[in-house]
Each structure stands twice: as C-alpha cells, then as structure tokens.
Motif scaffolding. Structure first.
Motif, PDB file in Angstrom:
ATOM      1  N   GLN A  19       0.887  -1.155  -0.174  1.00 36.40           N
ATOM      2  CA  GLN A  19       0.061   0.062  -0.108  1.00 36.40           C
ATOM      3  C   GLN A  19       0.952   1.364   0.088  1.00 36.40           C
ATOM      4  N   MET A  72       1.668   4.847   0.770  1.00 38.11           N
ATOM      5  CA  MET A  72       1.571   5.834   2.007  1.00 38.11           C
ATOM      6  C   MET A  72       1.353   7.338   1.545  1.00 38.11           C
ATOM      7  N   PRO A 107      -2.148   5.402   5.225  1.00 41.73           N
ATOM      8  CA  PRO A 107      -2.328   4.363   3.921  1.00 41.73           C
ATOM      9  C   PRO A 107      -2.993   5.497   2.965  1.00 41.73           C
TER      10      PRO A 107
END
Ligand SMILES: [Zn+2]
Length: 85
Positions: free
Chosen positions: A43, A45, A56
């Motif tokens: 994911q 950031m 996230p």
C-alpha cells in the motif's frame, strides 16, 4: 480383514482432514494472509499536509494535490513546515 478396515478408516479420516484443510485455507487463511499485505508493503503511504501523519493513501483525503489524515485537517489546510512560524 482388519487391515482392510483400518485402511478404510484411514482413508475416511484423510478425506475429512483434507476437506477441513481446504475449507480453512479457502476461508480464514485467505483473508488473514491478504489483509496484512494490503496494509503493509503493497500500500502506498500518504503524509497529512497539516500534521504530518503518515497513513495509507486509500484512507487519506486528497484536496488540491495534498493528502490529509481527516476532514478537519483538510478544512484546516496545509501547515507551514517545521521551523517556520
Ligand atoms: Zn492531519
């Protein structure tokens, strides 16, 4: 005679064990193994332009090309970097 019976019992136990294993890996393990991956390495950031909090990118609020950690900070807008007052 006894050997055959034992073989059948073992076969049944094996099938039951396989079915249980397949169910477990197809259900819970699939979920638990995917969730940490999404939250971790894969994911991207984002950094809140107001308070600098890292979160996230999927949870960040984007506004004017800036990311914010929440609605309040999006309304407050970007803050001057550290050292400037
Ligand atoms: Zn913030």
């Amino acid at each position: 005679m006894l050997g055959k019976l034992l073989l059948i019992i073992l076969a049944v136990l094996g099938i039951v064990w396989l079915l249980r294993g397949a169910r477990r890996t197809g259900g819970d393990a699939d979920r638990t193994s995917r969730a940490p991956q999404d939250a971790g390495a894969l994911q991207p950031m984002a950094r809140c332009a107001h308070c600098g909090l890292h979160l996230p990118q999927a949870e960040a609020l984007l506004h004017d090309g800036q990311a914010y950690c929440g609605r309040l900070h999006r309304l407050a807008g970007p803050r001057a970097p550290y050292g400037r007052r």
